[in-house]
Motif scaffolding. Structure first.
Motif, PDB file in Angstrom:
ATOM      1  N   SER A 122       0.933  -1.219   0.026  1.00  0.00           N
ATOM      2  CA  SER A 122      -0.014   0.042   0.009  1.00  0.00           C
ATOM      3  C   SER A 122       0.932   1.432   0.090  1.00  0.00           C
ATOM      4  CB  SER A 122      -0.971   0.035   1.360  1.00  0.00           C
ATOM      5  OG  SER A 122      -0.171   0.105   2.329  1.00  0.00           O
TER       6      SER A 122
ATOM      7  N   LEU B  33      -3.905   3.383  -0.799  1.00  0.00           N
ATOM      8  CA  LEU B  33      -4.645   2.978   0.164  1.00  0.00           C
ATOM      9  C   LEU B  33      -4.277   3.751   1.480  1.00  0.00           C
ATOM     10  CD1 LEU B  33      -6.431   1.001   1.725  1.00  0.00           C
ATOM     11  CD2 LEU B  33      -4.570  -0.329   2.467  1.00  0.00           C
TER      12      LEU B  33
ATOM     13  N   PHE C 126      -7.676  -3.114  -2.040  1.00  0.00           N
ATOM     14  CA  PHE C 126      -6.530  -3.747  -1.861  1.00  0.00           C
ATOM     15  C   PHE C 126      -6.486  -5.050  -1.390  1.00  0.00           C
ATOM     16  CE2 PHE C 126      -2.859  -4.457   0.973  1.00  0.00           C
ATOM     17  CZ  PHE C 126      -1.779  -3.769   0.272  1.00  0.00           C
TER      18      PHE C 126
END
Length: 312
Positions: free
Chosen positions: A31, A58, A69
């Protein structure tokens, strides 16, 4: 090839974890809170097997991004909570992203098909928010392990309180979802030391080592550590990555939370080892690692290993 999603996979602990999973043949999804700031994750592209690496935007407060995700992941590692000692607004900077982010994450993974394992990178604060000081009721000769009653004080640092509450949130979820399709395991490292895989300057762990190495106290908290020559329990960042990986691939660990720790040393001796000098005293075991050794198969490095590596 299995896919692991690592929230916070470009940070200090996260980068070593990303490296470990890539080495072990996983497709790794990492992320980025701001995908435009590539300098925060570019170092991952130089890792072995980086062709199996994917970076996705994210923010844990945004459920739609969490869903995107985690979709298609076999394993999800959550290490995306902020770690900072200088705090202006604890609610905005620590409590909301840590606690609300954990609540959102648990809600999303409970609705996501195909996830087999979730690993939370918790903190020693889930057992003792007074860290690096001892919890109330413990003497300098006592040890602490997973069977001890967790200690929480509202006078502790906001980061520690946030991590403690987040861990309680995870435990409550596990209790309320006994038939979930996935296992949840947590690891709780003490002070994580060692050399960063990146040149990022926003790592609190690297920053703390820099302060200890150069005897700099930018705030009253760090000055207190120097003044009292506090004992710090240390663990090598590479051992933490190994613990996360082992927790992710081993089955039958649902609901367990492992302390990851090596020895405790006084700050003055930590400074010496960071400067490649011989310490005056000796390390001792305060936070026990027997359970992690036995069940995760980790052989912990002595504390001087990551300290000397950082000092090189």
């Amino acid at each position: 090839m299995k896919t692991v999603g690592i929230i916070g996979g470009s940070g200090f602990i996260g980068s070593h974890t990303t490296k470990k999973f890539l080495q072990e043949g996983f497709k790794v999804r990492v992320s980025a809170t701001d995908i435009s700031k590539s300098e925060k994750y570019d170092h991952l592209k130089n890792l072995p097997n980086a062709e199996n690496l994917e970076i996705l935007p994210l923010k844990v407060e945004i459920k739609s991004q969490l869903k995107e995700f985690t979709k298609g992941c076999d394993i999800v590692v959550h290490g995306g909570t902020p770690f900072q000692l200088d705090v202006q607004d604890p609610k905005t900077e620590l409590f909301d992203p840590t606690i609300k982010g954990t609540e959102n994450f648990l809600e999303v993974i409970n609705e996501t098909q195909g996830i087999e394992k979730v690993v939370f990178i918790a903190s020693v604060a889930s057992y003792n928010t007074n860290f690096p000081l001892l919890p109330n009721g413990k003497s300098p000769d006592d040890t602490i392990d997973e069977s001890d009653q967790p200690f929480m004080s509202e006078e502790s640092h906001p980061y520690a309180q946030a991590k403690y509450i987040a861990n309680q949130t995870v435990e409550k979820f596990i209790e309320e979802h006994p038939n979930a399709d996935f296992e949840i395991t947590s690891v709780s490292p003490v002070a994580v030391m060692g050399k960063s895989l990146s040149q990022r300057e926003d790592s609190t762990s690297s920053g703390l080592q820099f302060l200890f190495k150069n005897k700099i106290a930018p705030n009253p908290f760090v000055q207190m550590l120097f003044d009292t020559d506090t004992e710090f329990a240390i663990v090598d960042v590479k051992d933490v990555a190994d613990g996360i990986y082992s927790s992710a691939i081993k089955k039958g660990l649902n609901g367990k939370n492992y302390l990851l720790s090596s020895e405790s040393w006084k700050v003055s001796d930590i400074t010496k080892m960071l400067n490649n000098e011989k310490p005056n005293g000796n390390g001792k075991i305060v936070y026990r690692n027997d359970k992690a050794k036995q069940e995760l198969g980790i052989e912990f490095n002595k504390a001087e290993v990551p300290l000397r590596e950082f000092g090189q």
